[in-house]
Design a protein around this motif. Sequence first.
Motif: not given
Ligand SMILES: Cc1cc2nc3c(=O)[nH]c(=O)nc-3n(C[C@H](O)[C@H](O)[C@H](O)COP(=O)(O)OP(=O)(O)OC[C@H]3O[C@@H](n4cnc5c(N)ncnc54)[C@H](O)[C@@H]3O)c2cc1C
Lengths: 435, 314, 260
Positions: B204, B229, B244, B247, B262, B281
């Motif tokens: 994200r 993600t 990855l 799930s 994240s 990040n």
């Molecule tokens: C039962 C269950 C199963 C799940 N299974 C999976 C799964 O298989 N795979 C999975 O991925 N998730 C899964 N999730 C979701 C998981 O918990 C997280 O919500 C998800 O992985 C977060 O995605 P993210 O890192 O893209 O987003 P976020 O957590 O929102 O992280 C975004 C990151 O980007 C950074 N960022 C923002 N702007 C910039 C920038 N300009 N440059 C560099 N960095 C930046 C931020 O600092 C932050 O760390 C599951 C959740 C549940 C409850």
Amino acid sequence: MERVDCIVVGGGLAGLAAAYGLAAEGLEVMVLERGNYAGAKNVTGGRLYMDPIRALYPELWEEAPFERAVARESITMMGDGAHTTVEVASDRFAGAQPQSYTVLRARFDQWFADKAAEKGAMIVPNMKVDELLREGGGDGRPGRVIGIRAGGDEIGADVTIVAEGVLGMLASAAGLRAEPAARDSALGFKEVIELPAGVIEDRWRLNEGEGAAHLFMGTVTRGMLGGGFVYTNKESISVGVVVGMAAMLQQAEPVESYKLLDEFKELPQIAPLVKGGTVAEYSAHAIAEGGIARVPKLFGDGYLLAGDAAGLSLNALVTVRGMDFAIASGYHAARAVATAKKAGDTSVAGLARYERALRESFVLKDLETSRAIPRIVENPRLFMHYPRAVSKLAESVFTIGAQPSPRLAKTVWKGARRDFLSLATLKDLWSLRKM
Amino acid sequence: MADILVYSEKADAALELVAKGREWAAELGLGLSAACLGAGAAEAASALAAHGADRIFVSDAAFDGLPADTVAAALAAAAAEAGATVVLIASTRRGKELGGRVAQKLGAGCVSDVNALTLEHGELVADRYAYGGATVAREVITTAVKVFAVMPKTFAVGDPVAGAGAVVPLPAPAASAVRVVGRRAKEGEAVDLTAAPRIVGVGRGFAARDDLRLGTELADALHAELACTKSLADFEWLPESRILGLSGAKTKPDLYLAVGVSGQIQHTVGVSSARLIAAVNTDKEAPIFALADYGIVGDLYAVVPALVAKLQSL
Amino acid sequence: MSLDIVVCVKTNPDAQMIRIKNREPVLEAIPYKVGDLEKNALEAALQLRDAAGGGTIRALTVVEGDRKIRETIKEALAMGADEAVIVADPALAGADQAGIAAALAAAVAKIGACDVLLFGEGSTDNYSGQVGARVAELLGWPQIGYAKKLALAGGGIEAERSMDEMIETLAAPLPVAVTVVSEINEPRPISLMNILKAGKKPVTEWTLADLGLDAVGAQKRIVSNLAEEQDRKHVLFAGAVDEQVDAFVNALVKEGVVGR
Ligand SMILES: Cc1cc2nc3c(=O)[nH]c(=O)nc-3n(C[C@H](O)[C@H](O)[C@H](O)COP(=O)(O)OP(=O)(O)OC[C@H]3O[C@@H](n4cnc5c(N)ncnc54)[C@H](O)[C@@H]3O)c2cc1C
Ligand SMILES: Cc1cc2nc3c(=O)[nH]c(=O)nc-3n(C[C@H](O)[C@H](O)[C@H](O)COP(=O)(O)OP(=O)(O)OC[C@H]3O[C@@H](n4cnc5c(N)ncnc54)[C@H](O)[C@@H]3O)c2cc1C
Ligand SMILES: Nc1ncnc2c1ncn2[C@@H]1O[C@H](COP(=O)(O)O)[C@@H](O)[C@H]1O
């Protein structure tokens, strides 16, 4: 606008102590905490001195999640390549009523929040207060505080207790206090390092459940105001360094402050103590050092300031005291608000009893007694010259050279005359009378 | 005689379970049965028979859409008929929900999403992720009948064996109240992330769908596969096949480079076995750095173009 | 039309905060919160109720053991549930999916008013995906798993569900049990105003005896529950972007994962 009786800004010890007391009085109270949970963003060395607060909420301390009762106090003065430690142990330190306990805030504050919630307080984590709402101010007067704005909503309250901690940004923005100056602030860096309980007891020679507090001054901070500390918890130790902000800014070379902690941990006196531990937590936090001179007006129309937000903390050389002040000020805030509510007067006049209560308690008394400390400790000689000199002198006492040794008394006299009997040191000594 | 009963709506997954079931049946002195339901049941049954199932329960009821309630009813009937003490189901989405329902019918304990199942001292021990992937729980079921929903590909398909299993017809269960209204294929190409030696993962931190171009360029420059993600797949920015994690795919690449991710545990469980983990990040407190070998604290919009340029210059 | 909905909500230790010590998860002093997917289920309930034009949403939770729950479940009330029902009983300590499902099913039966019963596709800590199916079986209701879109249609419910390789549209009459996936919606943020209101919403607490149930023992034994070992280098590169990138790529080259 939705209303509650009382809003508490900040779920640290001051805020929670206030909420607990208010809820126990049957008032509707809401605590807003910007961290993920109470304790998430809170930093302490730390140990909590019990005697000042034991009589406040006595039912709580029976079951509080303390770490260890501090049985032994040590202070080490560090020079170049030599150091001297003074160690004080007393049966009374950790006796039936220990005088201080080490605590870990993540655990302690969550427990406190649970207790307040049990009494009926509403604890809202993940909620940053953006503004204190006022009515009728102007001309440099803050006006009546009528509530808060957070997450886009406005909530009203008869009284808002501002317990937002040391930076006091909301209170400053609302004109309730001045912004803290560098000279009145220190910065603390701390790690919690996990070690098995048995290892801690062996390394510090402790009985089960007992703990040690160990302070360091001198080369740890490169002579800047401050020092290092090690506190033993149940299954971890808290290791940290505190440095005066002004002293840090005055350095010719910019100090990469977090490096001080790494250096501290690598010292030959510390390295064996932390060996094999895992770092579980790192934190950095400001500390208010201004003393009573910087304590703002503690109450006004519709609001009270408590804890660090009110500058209620004391830094005597290297020990920091703030948690007992936070709890006591929260306690008195709750009592004052409850009484004011009953009397139907939450104006300046109704809330004035808060400051009166603090004046009669140890909180403002101890701060008053220590009025001079903040200026005394600005003397860099305290943090560089003396630790070195003490270590050097002690070292010479214990040195047997190849040449015939002079009489011990002569060695001591020579060292003392060199390092302790100058005009500057006499002046320092004179200044210490106010400590 | 007590049996191990195998079922999956996916033919190859059923064959995997039959191969392993055969082995355990021999070791434990049990028979091996299988169930085939719905369209194509007859062909599936002969394949399973050829791979060593002693009995194959077949129902010619419609099972339109394989609704969990009727499939569970049929499977429970088969289990009763076979005296099954172990029921192996493939932990596809259908299989996972079926597992719970059939276990409830049979008064059985159930472990789902099993990623390793081993016979230890006569007991089946199932490994699965717990706490979102932070740990691996090893569990033993203590009820008389045990239901395991095992991730596809946990076991290999075996060779055909001699001898033909018997086909046993199952009575049709009562029709489900659930009706299939429509069906369409999922969008997005199939990718096998588990085969990629290098993976760039995007999250994200990317502010807009179009910006993923940066991720693609980085993946190209690294000769890596692009993964994401779950959040990005939820936005439909990338297909689910690129997720990855818990799930999604669980991989073991030489290099995993996470950009704007994240590093929450449900994600990192999919890459925690990578030889090297690297991350970009803006937040130095992001949990991904706790798991990373190399990291850059910085804005991906500045870092990624520089990385691409540098990699291309090598 | 009025639509009564029960959402099964599990509160879990905040997964992001669980630390590993000697390969064991440390759960002490970790705050509990409503599971992520259950928030999706709550959001789905709010949207369905709005579409129906009325009805009551109840958040139902079963507590395994004597954990404090009243504060945690307020999160569901603050999101918009009208009431909370808590099943708490010391005898539930150590209960696994079957025990929890038994308590949930009995509570749904006792609540009575339930047209749609919503679950997350999996709970944050277990993610077993069993509880929804087990409750549906106990109640004898049809179930729709993995819903990514839900709507009222023809007096029943129509759902798009996300399967491994296809999207399936299913229709079912009421009452029905539905589990949802995370892409179904973005749960609404919780406002302070709603938190305040949540404090005044009714919360009912039942024990197993209130539900006419005996303790349901665990059906599983945990042999071990350990984290995989991780040994990472934790090198962060400092400096301007170009310097960081140079050092970063050089490190990867040295490791032999890029370049020739
Ligand atoms: C039962 C269950 C199963 C799940 N299974 C999976 C799964 O298989 N795979 C999975 O991925 N998730 C899964 N999730 C979701 C998981 O918990 C997280 O919500 C998800 O992985 C977060 O995605 P993210 O890192 O893209 O987003 P976020 O957590 O929102 O992280 C975004 C990151 O980007 C950074 N960022 C923002 N702007 C910039 C920038 N300009 N440059 C560099 N960095 C930046 C931020 O600092 C932050 O760390 C599951 C959740 C549940 C409850
Ligand atoms: C390194 C270090 C060592 C110390 N050692 C000791 C020691 O050994 N003994 C001792 O007694 N004291 C010690 N102290 C001091 C002690 O920690 C503080 O005095 C004490 O924490 C003050 O409590 P408080 O409740 O006033 O503030 P805090 O504990 O800081 O709580 C304030 C709370 O308000 C929240 N907050 C802030 N702004 C907002 C907002 N806008 N909206 C919502 N919430 C907000 C914060 O997240 C925080 O939780 C030490 C301090 C430091 C930094
Ligand atoms: N203790 C519980 N209380 C209420 N609902 C639960 C509980 N445990 C599981 N659930 C529900 O069942 C779903 C699937 O859980 P699980 O089978 O543990 O993956 C969750 O998303 C919840 O909706």
